[in-house]
Each structure stands twice: as C-alpha cells, then as structure tokens.
Design a protein around this motif. Sequence first.
Motif, PDB file in Angstrom:
ATOM      1  N   THR A 139       0.830  -1.197   0.000  1.00 15.29           N
ATOM      2  CA  THR A 139       0.000   0.000   0.000  1.00 15.29           C
ATOM      3  C   THR A 139       0.872   1.258   0.000  1.00 15.29           C
ATOM      4  O   THR A 139       1.844   1.352   0.754  1.00 15.29           O
ATOM      5  N   GLY A 140       0.508   2.223  -0.821  1.00 15.00           N
ATOM      6  CA  GLY A 140       1.213   3.496  -0.826  1.00 15.00           C
ATOM      7  C   GLY A 140       2.560   3.460  -1.505  1.00 15.00           C
ATOM      8  O   GLY A 140       3.374   4.378  -1.321  1.00 15.00           O
ATOM      9  N   CYS A 141       2.825   2.437  -2.296  1.00 12.05           N
ATOM     10  CA  CYS A 141       4.077   2.332  -3.073  1.00 12.05           C
ATOM     11  C   CYS A 141       3.680   2.189  -4.540  1.00 12.05           C
ATOM     12  O   CYS A 141       3.725   1.071  -5.104  1.00 12.05           O
ATOM     13  N   PRO A 142       3.270   3.271  -5.201  1.00 10.67           N
ATOM     14  CA  PRO A 142       2.652   3.168  -6.535  1.00 10.67           C
ATOM     15  C   PRO A 142       3.550   2.549  -7.598  1.00 10.67           C
ATOM     16  O   PRO A 142       3.088   1.738  -8.405  1.00 10.67           O
ATOM     17  N   GLU A 143       4.819   2.943  -7.615  1.00 14.38           N
ATOM     18  CA  GLU A 143       5.714   2.403  -8.639  1.00 14.38           C
ATOM     19  C   GLU A 143       5.989   0.929  -8.414  1.00 14.38           C
ATOM     20  O   GLU A 143       6.055   0.136  -9.359  1.00 14.38           O
ATOM     21  N   LEU A 144       6.129   0.557  -7.150  1.00 15.28           N
ATOM     22  CA  LEU A 144       6.358  -0.844  -6.811  1.00 15.28           C
ATOM     23  C   LEU A 144       5.152  -1.684  -7.204  1.00 15.28           C
ATOM     24  O   LEU A 144       5.285  -2.788  -7.746  1.00 15.28           O
ATOM     25  N   TRP A 145       3.960  -1.147  -6.964  1.00 15.68           N
ATOM     26  CA  TRP A 145       2.734  -1.882  -7.274  1.00 15.68           C
ATOM     27  C   TRP A 145       2.578  -2.105  -8.776  1.00 15.68           C
ATOM     28  O   TRP A 145       2.090  -3.156  -9.204  1.00 15.68           O
ATOM     29  N   LYS A 146       3.004  -1.143  -9.568  1.00 18.80           N
ATOM     30  CA  LYS A 146       2.911  -1.305 -11.016  1.00 18.80           C
ATOM     31  C   LYS A 146       3.702  -2.521 -11.480  1.00 18.80           C
ATOM     32  O   LYS A 146       3.277  -3.262 -12.371  1.00 18.80           O
ATOM     33  N   ARG A 147       4.852  -2.736 -10.870  1.00 16.27           N
ATOM     34  CA  ARG A 147       5.715  -3.842 -11.297  1.00 16.27           C
ATOM     35  C   ARG A 147       5.237  -5.197 -10.768  1.00 16.27           C
ATOM     36  O   ARG A 147       5.470  -6.225 -11.394  1.00 16.27           O
ATOM     37  N   PHE A 148       4.570  -5.168  -9.597  1.00 18.53           N
ATOM     38  CA  PHE A 148       4.250  -6.436  -8.936  1.00 18.53           C
ATOM     39  C   PHE A 148       2.761  -6.687  -8.798  1.00 18.53           C
ATOM     40  O   PHE A 148       2.359  -7.601  -8.086  1.00 18.53           O
ATOM     41  N   LYS A 181       0.519 -15.962  -0.804  1.00 18.84           N
ATOM     42  CA  LYS A 181      -0.923 -16.196  -0.765  1.00 18.84           C
ATOM     43  C   LYS A 181      -1.726 -14.904  -0.880  1.00 18.84           C
ATOM     44  O   LYS A 181      -2.706 -14.823  -1.608  1.00 18.84           O
ATOM     45  N   HIS A 182      -1.327 -13.871  -0.147  1.00 21.65           N
ATOM     46  CA  HIS A 182      -2.089 -12.621  -0.125  1.00 21.65           C
ATOM     47  C   HIS A 182      -1.158 -11.456  -0.450  1.00 21.65           C
ATOM     48  O   HIS A 182      -0.237 -11.159   0.329  1.00 21.65           O
ATOM     49  N   VAL A 183      -1.396 -10.819  -1.570  1.00 17.57           N
ATOM     50  CA  VAL A 183      -0.651  -9.618  -1.963  1.00 17.57           C
ATOM     51  C   VAL A 183      -1.653  -8.466  -2.005  1.00 17.57           C
ATOM     52  O   VAL A 183      -2.656  -8.540  -2.709  1.00 17.57           O
ATOM     53  N   TYR A 184      -1.385  -7.403  -1.238  1.00 20.06           N
ATOM     54  CA  TYR A 184      -2.382  -6.367  -1.032  1.00 20.06           C
ATOM     55  C   TYR A 184      -1.889  -5.002  -1.512  1.00 20.06           C
ATOM     56  O   TYR A 184      -0.697  -4.706  -1.529  1.00 20.06           O
ATOM     57  N   ASN A 185      -2.880  -4.167  -1.803  1.00 18.18           N
ATOM     58  CA  ASN A 185      -2.654  -2.736  -1.999  1.00 18.18           C
ATOM     59  C   ASN A 185      -3.903  -2.030  -1.480  1.00 18.18           C
ATOM     60  O   ASN A 185      -4.770  -1.619  -2.238  1.00 18.18           O
ATOM     61  N   PHE A 186      -4.027  -1.911  -0.165  1.00 19.22           N
ATOM     62  CA  PHE A 186      -5.215  -1.321   0.434  1.00 19.22           C
ATOM     63  C   PHE A 186      -5.332   0.161   0.081  1.00 19.22           C
ATOM     64  O   PHE A 186      -4.327   0.841  -0.107  1.00 19.22           O
ATOM     65  N   ASP A 187      -6.577   0.649   0.045  1.00 15.77           N
ATOM     66  CA  ASP A 187      -6.736   2.098  -0.044  1.00 15.77           C
ATOM     67  C   ASP A 187      -6.400   2.680   1.331  1.00 15.77           C
ATOM     68  O   ASP A 187      -6.100   1.960   2.281  1.00 15.77           O
ATOM     69  N   GLU A 188      -6.442   4.004   1.455  1.00 12.64           N
ATOM     70  CA  GLU A 188      -5.958   4.655   2.669  1.00 12.64           C
ATOM     71  C   GLU A 188      -6.699   4.199   3.925  1.00 12.64           C
ATOM     72  O   GLU A 188      -6.087   3.948   4.952  1.00 12.64           O
ATOM     73  N   LYS A 189      -8.004   4.075   3.812  1.00 10.47           N
ATOM     74  CA  LYS A 189      -8.751   3.694   5.006  1.00 10.47           C
ATOM     75  C   LYS A 189      -8.431   2.276   5.439  1.00 10.47           C
ATOM     76  O   LYS A 189      -8.235   2.000   6.618  1.00 10.47           O
ATOM     77  N   GLU A 190      -8.377   1.360   4.460  1.00 11.99           N
ATOM     78  CA  GLU A 190      -8.027  -0.002   4.804  1.00 11.99           C
ATOM     79  C   GLU A 190      -6.625  -0.055   5.382  1.00 11.99           C
ATOM     80  O   GLU A 190      -6.326  -0.840   6.268  1.00 11.99           O
ATOM     81  N   ASN A 191      -5.742   0.795   4.855  1.00  9.98           N
ATOM     82  CA  ASN A 191      -4.387   0.837   5.373  1.00  9.98           C
ATOM     83  C   ASN A 191      -4.384   1.239   6.843  1.00  9.98           C
ATOM     84  O   ASN A 191      -3.688   0.640   7.660  1.00  9.98           O
ATOM     85  N   GLU A 192      -5.204   2.241   7.170  1.00 11.65           N
ATOM     86  CA  GLU A 192      -5.293   2.662   8.561  1.00 11.65           C
ATOM     87  C   GLU A 192      -5.793   1.521   9.437  1.00 11.65           C
ATOM     88  O   GLU A 192      -5.299   1.289  10.542  1.00 11.65           O
ATOM     89  N   LYS A 193      -6.795   0.801   8.920  1.00  9.22           N
ATOM     90  CA  LYS A 193      -7.414  -0.244   9.727  1.00  9.22           C
ATOM     91  C   LYS A 193      -6.521  -1.463   9.859  1.00  9.22           C
ATOM     92  O   LYS A 193      -6.547  -2.157  10.860  1.00  9.22           O
ATOM     93  N   LYS A 194      -5.729  -1.748   8.832  1.00 11.51           N
ATOM     94  CA  LYS A 194      -5.019  -3.015   8.783  1.00 11.51           C
ATOM     95  C   LYS A 194      -3.563  -2.916   9.221  1.00 11.51           C
ATOM     96  O   LYS A 194      -2.923  -3.933   9.384  1.00 11.51           O
ATOM     97  N   GLU A 195      -2.992  -1.730   9.340  1.00  8.89           N
ATOM     98  CA  GLU A 195      -1.572  -1.628   9.625  1.00  8.89           C
ATOM     99  C   GLU A 195      -1.277  -1.407  11.099  1.00  8.89           C
ATOM    100  O   GLU A 195      -0.181  -0.972  11.452  1.00  8.89           O
ATOM    101  N   TYR A 196      -2.274  -1.692  11.949  1.00 10.76           N
ATOM    102  CA  TYR A 196      -2.031  -1.841  13.385  1.00 10.76           C
ATOM    103  C   TYR A 196      -1.419  -0.600  14.023  1.00 10.76           C
ATOM    104  O   TYR A 196      -0.533  -0.676  14.862  1.00 10.76           O
ATOM    105  N   LYS A 197      -1.871   0.616  13.555  1.00 10.00           N
ATOM    106  CA  LYS A 197      -1.261   1.823  14.081  1.00 10.00           C
ATOM    107  C   LYS A 197      -2.303   2.777  14.620  1.00 10.00           C
ATOM    108  O   LYS A 197      -2.055   3.953  14.774  1.00 10.00           O
TER     109      LYS A 197
END
Length: 867
Positions: A811-820, A835-851
């Motif tokens: 999430t939040g790594c646009p150039e990296l996401w384009k390649r992968f 098994k799970h490769v993600y690119n959450f939107d901002e809200k999901e990132n807030e919810k899922k990144e334990y911060k």
Amino acid sequence: MAESLLFSFAELLIGKLATAAVQEASLAFGVHSELQQMKATMALIKGVLLDVENSQSNALREWLEQVKRVFYDAEDIVDDFECEALRKHVVNTYGSFSRKVRRFFSKNNPVVYRLRMAHHIQDINTRLARLAADRNMFGLQIIDHDTRVVHVREMTHSHVNPSDVTGREHDKNKIVNLLVQDGDCQSLSVISIVGMGGLGKTTLAKLVFNDTKIDECFQLKMWVCVSNDFELRNVLIKILNSAPNSTPKNFKNFETEKLQNLLRKKLEGKKFLLMLDDVWNEDPARWHELKEIIDVGVKGSKVLVTTRNHAVAVIMRTKSSNLYLLGCLSEKDSLSLFVKFAFDDGEEKKHPELLEIGKEIMEKCDGLPLAVKTVGSSLFSRYDKKEWESIRDSEIWNLKQNEEGILPALKLSYDQLPSYLKPCFASFSLYPKDVAIHCSHISSMWEALGFLPPPEENESMMDVANHLLHELWSRSFLSDYLDLGSDSSFRLHDLVHDLATYIAKGEFERIYLHNENISENARHLTIMEKNLVAQAFLHTGLRSVSLPEGMNNEALLIKLVSRCKYLRFLNLCSTEFKSLPYSIGKLKHLRYLNLQYSVKLRRLPDSVCELQNLQTLILLGFVKLQELPKGIRNLISLRSLVITTKQVDFPDKDIAVLTSLENLYICNCDNLESLFNGIELSTLKKLSLSECENLKSVPFHAIRNLKILVISECPKLELSMGVGSQIPDSRLNLVILKGLTQLVTLPQWIQGSANSLQSLLIIGCINLKELSDWLTILIYLKVLVISKCPNLLSVPDNMDKLTNLEKLDMTGCPELWKRFEPGVGQDWHKISHIKHVYNFDEKENEKKEYKKEDEEKKRGRKRRRRR
C-alpha cells in the motif's frame, strides 16, 4: 456471575492455593492446615457448580451469590500472602539503604498480621462449611470436570476475501448498480443496507466498496465506522482521516468550524462515496448537520449506510435514497457455508448422516451467517452422531432471544469453551464495540485480574495471552485476527460482543445511558460518562474500575481509593485530575494503573512506588510530567512500563533493577538523547521508541533478548544501533520501522534474526530506496508490510525463497505496485507464490496496519446502549 464463570474462577483459585509461594507463606504463618481445609471445601463446592447452569431457583441463585462472595474473600487472603512476601523482598533488598523504603514497606507487625490472617481464614472456612452443607438442599450432583471442551480448529486464514463470502453476489450487484446510477437528482443520495445483526451487512458493504465499478465511478472513497458516536465533530474527524492521500492527524484541538471547512474543501468538485458503517443515530438533527456539510452539490455523490435500525434509514433518506433490506441466506447457501466450517474439504461425503443432521441444525440458524459459522466451527472434527444430535436438540435454542436472535447459537459455542477461556472471553464486555483490541493491552488486563496461567520457560506473559487469543480465534470468536508472531490484534463482531455482555452480566458491567438492573455485586466496572458515576456501586469488593474520559471529581477518586482496597485494575485514561491521592500507595493489590493522557497531572506521588504488586504502569501522553516518581526501582513486579516524561536523563539504573520488566514503551520524550548507557536489560521482550525527536543512540547490547522492536518517528536515531553487521542469535519475532526519514536501506542487524523473524513492517519511510538482497534469508517471515515508501522501486530477486511468506502489503508504493500487481505486473512472477498480496486504499491501510490504537479508543467514547 454466570455459573460457568464461577466454575472457572473456582478452578483458578484452587490452582493458586496449590502454588509453591502460597504453600510456603501458609507454613511461615502457621496456617497451612487451615488453607488445606479451605482448598478441600472449595473443591467440593466447585464440583457441583456445573450442575446448576439451567436452574431458575431464586434460592439456588442466592446460594451461588454467597459462594461467589466467599470465593472472592478467599482470593483476597491468598493474594495478601503474596503481597506480604513482596513487601518483605523489597525491604530486604532496599531497606538497609533507605529509611524511606523502610517507612513505606515495614508497616505490618508480624504477630498482629499473623493473628489477623488466621482469623480471616477461620471465618472463610466456617462460611465454606456452611455453604457445602447447604448444597444438599438443592440435590446437586458432583461433576468432577468440565467435559464440554472441543478441539481447536486451525483456520486457514484470518481475513475475509470475496471468495470466502457465500450467497451475497446478487446483493452486491444490486447495491453496486444503485450506487453507480447518477439519475437526474443533483442532491446527495443515501443507500441504506438494513438488517438484523449477524446478517453480514458490513461484509456486504466491503464487497461493494471494493468493486471495480465503484472505483471507476467515484473519484473519492471514504470508509467510516460510526456506531453510537454520531457527535458531529467526531464524525468529521473520522471522515477527514479516512480520505485517501490524507495523513492521519490529531484534530483534537480543532474547532468544528475549521473541521467542516477542511472537509468541504476536500470534497469540493469530487464525486465521492462515503461509507457510514453501523449507524445507530436516531436523532434527525444530527444527520442533517452532517448532510449540510458533505452535500457540496456534486452530481452522483452517494452515502452508503449499514444499520440494524429501520428508523435510522428513514431519517437519513433523501429524495433519491434507497433502502435495501438484507435477507438471510438461502438454505443452499447456508448449508454450503456450514459445510466449509464443519468439515474438511470433501469430508462431508464420508458422513451423510451428519450432513442430514447439519441440515436440521441449519433450520435453527435460520440463514444467519454468523450463527452458521459459529455452530459449524464448534462441530469441526467431531464425528460422533450423538454429539451432533445433542446440539440439534439442545435447549440452548429455547433461550429467550434478544433482538439479534442468534445469541443461543453463539452461546452454544461459548458453552463448549474450556473453563480457562471463559473469564477471558467475558472480559471483552469491558471494551466498547467496533474497536481493534491489541494483545499488548488485553494481556496486561488478563494478568492483572489473574486470568493468565504462568508462562513456560523463555515465554512472556504476552506470549501466554497470544496463545489464548489464538485459541479464541480458532473457535471463530475473533474477527480480523492478525498474528504477528509475538503480538496480535483483532476485533469482535457486534454479536460476539453482545454475547460477552450477556455472559458477564452481574460480574463485568459497563455503565452507560439507559442501563437497567446494574448488579450491586459486580466486581468489574467501566463507567462510560461523567454524569453516570452516581449509578456506580463502589463497594469494597471491586476488582477493576475504569473512570470516564474527562473525569475530574477528585473527591470521588479519594473515595474510590479508600473504599476499594482490593482493586487490581484502575484505568484513569484521559481523566482531568490535577493530582492523585497519596493514599493510592495503600492499594497493595493493584496490578494495573493507566494514567494515559491525563494531561493535567504534573507529578505522581512517590507513594505510587509502594505498589510492589504493580505489573503495568502507563504514563503515555503525560506531557507535563517533569520526572518519574522517586523509588521506581521498588516496583519489583513491573512487567510493562509506558513513559512520557520531560526528563533529560533517563533513570537507566532504576530501570535496570526491574527484573520482571518485559515491555518498555518510551514515547514523546523529546529531551532524551540517549538510552541504556552501560546497562543491559536481559528480561526485556518488547521495546517501543516513538516520537522521541532528539534521541540519537540506543546500544543494541542492552536489548539483545527482544522479541518485538518498534521504532517510530525518531528522526535522529542512529539505526545501526552501534552494530556494524548482524547480531548472531538475536530473537526478534516482529520489527516495525515507521516514519523514519533516515532509513535508506534495512539495518544489517536484522539478519541476526533470520531464524525467528515472522513479521517485518516498514511504514512511511519515504527515503527507503532498497530492500537488501539478504532479505531472502529471513526464511520464517510470514508478514511483510511495505507501506507509504514511494521511493522503493523493487524487491530482491529470489523472493521465492521466502516460502513461509503469506502476506505482502504494498500500500502506498505506486511504482512498486505497477511492477508487482498480481497477474499483470512485469515482475508478478517473482512473488506469485505469496498467498495474499495487497494494496489497500488509505482507510483499509489505517485499519489493517495496526497503528490506530489511540484513534480506535475514540471510537468507543460517548456510546449509548445498543438496543
């Protein structure tokens, strides 16, 4: 207390009576035979407790209440022995060097103490004997042990993916179509998903929210969990923090006028979708206040709402609104979902008789997904036909229903929990709904209340709590469970929370508006509002108390401290007390003290250091604290210490002698430049360094036994830790590096944890340019999060060596996401085994990144009772 909770408590207490420490103390004070008699009578009474669960007799209930009271009094005596042993240890260790220590800790006359304790024990044995005799009046049978334990199921995943949802494709497509239709109306329109609890409204909303058609239709998407907190200012803050490309801020000091201006500017000219999840507000004025702000006149903007309450959907209607009534699953879909949880793949074909019984059980579940899942999980790997028939025919289904209607199904799973998990589960009722709960917090509470068994060798108390949480997750009681190795986080489904509240009634009480029948015998209280304090019964037997945010009634605090001398847990988070009573040092049983964000406190009384039983002390956000209280080295039981202080010199030597210390959090200590000079913290398992702007050095030798290391927003810290290369045999399970502008490549010392590291989280390190090639030697890595690192363009080759890697978040790594990007990126093949490769939107990132621990605390404030 439910009878099963009393049985669990009896087991814990009898186990405590058998410990070496209590046996030694009883011999020293000449009461060994009396304690043995107490233990034997308790065991006799415990044996009949499982035979009373379905009784409606008032006389029997009164008998149980008396049993509860005498058991608690007995626990106080047992714990008093432990307190006395600790007191002597402190005096023997430090007394000869300090008159103050001797004055603090040498108040008991040994002869008087021995006589007093002998008298208390005699009184308890007399009461126990009478209760044991009275049991014969009720014809109770002795049941030696709880036979309802089920096997632990190893689930295959912790997050719900679209492929895991059964029977909701049709509903999803209908709602998506409603959202993407602009129509002719220029005003904001609202689509409400309405249905009873347990139908999966939020799950359906997630499917809709992440549909590709929605991404194409709306320029801006925001997800907000509302629940009971529909106060305008708080909702505005949540929406602002949920907007993509927005850095979460602390808007606490912002006026509502400024917040609404910021939000209107954010929405201006954009076609947006605002998701308001779990809305309970029935006040039209509050909705209209919010609507006026977010309706900026952009054609096609929508609000998607989930609610249990039809009245909520009615008051939120606009001219072009729609109400979507979510129905139950079909019989076919219910059975399909049930089979997923009750059998291994294809196993149901081997047990056609059980499958037929399962169809009858599904009739009782009535198409409610949560009920199907919980009952199916309780039957997993159990192939005895009689057991299935017993669940089908169980009287539990005949319990009086509340409006959700599925508590019987959930309680059936609860009844089959091992007894040691039942008080842990009941304690969830003290938390508000809709918050992420972290093991690091709940482990401190469970330990303070005596719910945790002793750890094994090389195991921390948080490890013990993690094991229990994993077991609860495997039984489908926890949602969004995330295992990070030595830490974890989770949520509770609303109905699971309702079940915990139902089970805990009379023992754990949350006092909020419209409470009825609050038990005067409750041992654990959470008071939700300042004006509700008068409803609380501050009886002497209270074990835990949480006072409401903003509380400043110092007279009440003095009364609480003086009356409730057996407190184990005291939460004063975000209160506005200007001082603490000196008498707080008399709470010798206190194990947990939370003063987080008590911003008006400038100092702590030195008497806090008399609390030799204290295991957790939280001083986070204590921005006016000039220094830690004198004598902190006397807190010999301290396991977790959270500090914010203005001190320039950290009290290294005092911290170094705390031989029980496992978790140390140093936050917002802007005057500190170095830590742990010349000392080694051999017992420390977790270290968190957060927002220490001038901190420059931390020698790694001081923390070589760590399992968890968190470094967040410490811009001057030398990340090499004085180490030129890897540290052999380090034991890190979890490393979090967050907001570190100086991080360009990974510190080499991480390599030393190649045989232990399970989770590596790199968040908001904007100058990170590469992940070292040696990353692929971390063969036990399960979770790799690379979030908001825009200058990171690649990952190492040979990522296929990380065979245990299950989750990769970019999430939040646009150039990296384009390649992968899965299936289409040019380098997708390098990580396609994950098994799970993600690119959450901002809200999901807030919810899922334990911060979001502090933000999620706010979600639980000022809530009404759920109807």
